[in-house]
Design a protein around this motif. Structure first.
Motif, short mmCIF file in Angstrom:
data_model
loop_
_atom_site.label_atom_id
_atom_site.label_comp_id
_atom_site.label_asym_id
_atom_site.label_seq_id
_atom_site.Cartn_x
_atom_site.Cartn_y
_atom_site.Cartn_z
N GLN A 1 9.16 74.47 65.41
CA GLN A 1 10.17 75.52 65.54
C GLN A 1 11.43 74.93 66.16
N VAL A 2 12.55 75.44 65.69
CA VAL A 2 13.86 74.97 66.16
C VAL A 2 14.60 76.13 66.80
N GLN A 3 15.24 75.85 67.91
CA GLN A 3 16.07 76.84 68.58
C GLN A 3 17.51 76.36 68.63
N LEU A 4 18.41 77.30 68.43
CA LEU A 4 19.83 77.03 68.58
C LEU A 4 20.34 77.87 69.75
N VAL A 5 20.93 77.22 70.72
CA VAL A 5 21.43 77.92 71.89
C VAL A 5 22.93 77.69 72.01
N GLU A 6 23.67 78.79 71.99
CA GLU A 6 25.12 78.72 72.06
C GLU A 6 25.59 78.93 73.49
N SER A 7 26.76 78.37 73.77
CA SER A 7 27.41 78.60 75.05
C SER A 7 28.91 78.64 74.81
N GLY A 8 29.60 79.18 75.79
CA GLY A 8 31.04 79.34 75.64
C GLY A 8 31.37 80.76 75.23
N ILE A 31 19.00 66.94 60.77
CA ILE A 31 19.87 68.11 60.64
C ILE A 31 20.88 67.81 59.54
N ARG A 32 20.78 68.53 58.44
CA ARG A 32 21.68 68.28 57.32
C ARG A 32 23.04 68.93 57.52
N LEU A 33 23.05 70.10 58.15
CA LEU A 33 24.29 70.85 58.28
C LEU A 33 24.28 71.63 59.58
N MET A 34 25.44 71.68 60.21
CA MET A 34 25.64 72.59 61.34
C MET A 34 26.95 73.33 61.10
N VAL A 52 28.74 69.00 57.33
CA VAL A 52 27.61 68.53 56.55
C VAL A 52 27.51 67.02 56.71
N SER A 53 26.33 66.53 56.96
CA SER A 53 26.14 65.10 57.16
C SER A 53 26.69 64.31 55.98
N GLY A 54 27.53 63.34 56.28
CA GLY A 54 28.10 62.50 55.24
C GLY A 54 29.33 63.06 54.57
N SER A 55 29.78 64.23 55.00
CA SER A 55 30.95 64.84 54.39
C SER A 55 31.96 65.20 55.47
N ARG A 56 33.19 65.43 55.02
CA ARG A 56 34.22 65.85 55.95
C ARG A 56 33.99 67.32 56.31
N PRO A 57 34.37 67.69 57.53
CA PRO A 57 34.24 69.10 57.91
C PRO A 57 35.09 69.99 57.00
N SER A 58 34.68 71.22 56.87
CA SER A 58 35.46 72.18 56.09
C SER A 58 35.64 73.45 56.91
N TYR A 59 36.72 74.16 56.60
CA TYR A 59 37.12 75.31 57.40
C TYR A 59 37.52 76.48 56.51
N ALA A 60 37.36 77.68 57.06
CA ALA A 60 37.92 78.85 56.40
C ALA A 60 39.44 78.74 56.45
N ASP A 61 40.08 79.24 55.43
CA ASP A 61 41.55 79.16 55.39
C ASP A 61 42.18 79.80 56.63
N SER A 62 41.56 80.84 57.13
CA SER A 62 42.14 81.58 58.24
C SER A 62 42.16 80.80 59.55
N ALA A 97 22.31 76.20 61.43
CA ALA A 97 21.93 74.83 61.13
C ALA A 97 20.82 74.80 60.08
N PHE A 98 20.89 73.78 59.24
CA PHE A 98 19.81 73.49 58.30
C PHE A 98 19.08 72.26 58.83
N VAL A 99 17.83 72.50 59.24
CA VAL A 99 17.04 71.46 59.90
C VAL A 99 15.72 71.30 59.15
N ASP A 100 15.52 70.10 58.61
CA ASP A 100 14.25 69.77 57.95
C ASP A 100 13.84 70.83 56.93
N GLY A 101 14.81 71.30 56.16
CA GLY A 101 14.52 72.25 55.10
C GLY A 101 14.51 73.70 55.53
N GLY A 102 14.69 73.97 56.80
CA GLY A 102 14.73 75.35 57.28
C GLY A 102 16.11 75.71 57.78
#
Length: 115
Positions: A1-8, A31-34, A52-62, A97-102
């Protein structure tokens, strides 16, 4: 099981800056994507930025030119630096996040930008 904990998050005046952090923990091999999403009441959750691992970050236009996503693969973390914030950036921000297929989600953190 994977947990994601945010702060800020929190309250900031328009034009100000805020940073969000997200840490993934648990049984992790790859982790393929965060990413960061946001949601306001009555609206669909929208993608803000993704790394995405191996790619440049991408952003919403806004948020292009104002937000920066950064990953630390060694620590399994992803940050979102938000500058020049606008009232329309007010939302609950979720780490994803996409982690190990989940796919996993954080609990969400509120960002409020006052005018």
């Amino acid at each position: 099981q994977v947990q994601l904990v945010e702060s800020g998050g929190g309250l900031v005046q328009a034009g100000g800056s805020l940073g969000l952090s997200c840490a993934a923990s648990g049984s992790i091999f790859y982790i393929r994507l965060m990413a960061w999403y946001r949601q306001t009441p009555g609206k669909q959750r929208e993608l803000v930025a993704k790394s995405v691992s191996g790619s440049r970050p991408s952003y919403a236009d806004s948020v292009k030119g104002r937000f920066t996503i950064s990953r630390n693969n060694a620590k399994n973390t992803v940050d979102l630096q938000m500058n020049s914030l606008k009232p329309e950036d007010t939302a609950v921000y979720y780490c994803n996040a996409f982690v190990d297929g989940g796919e996993y989600w954080g609990q969400g953190t509120q960002v409020t930008v006052s005018s």
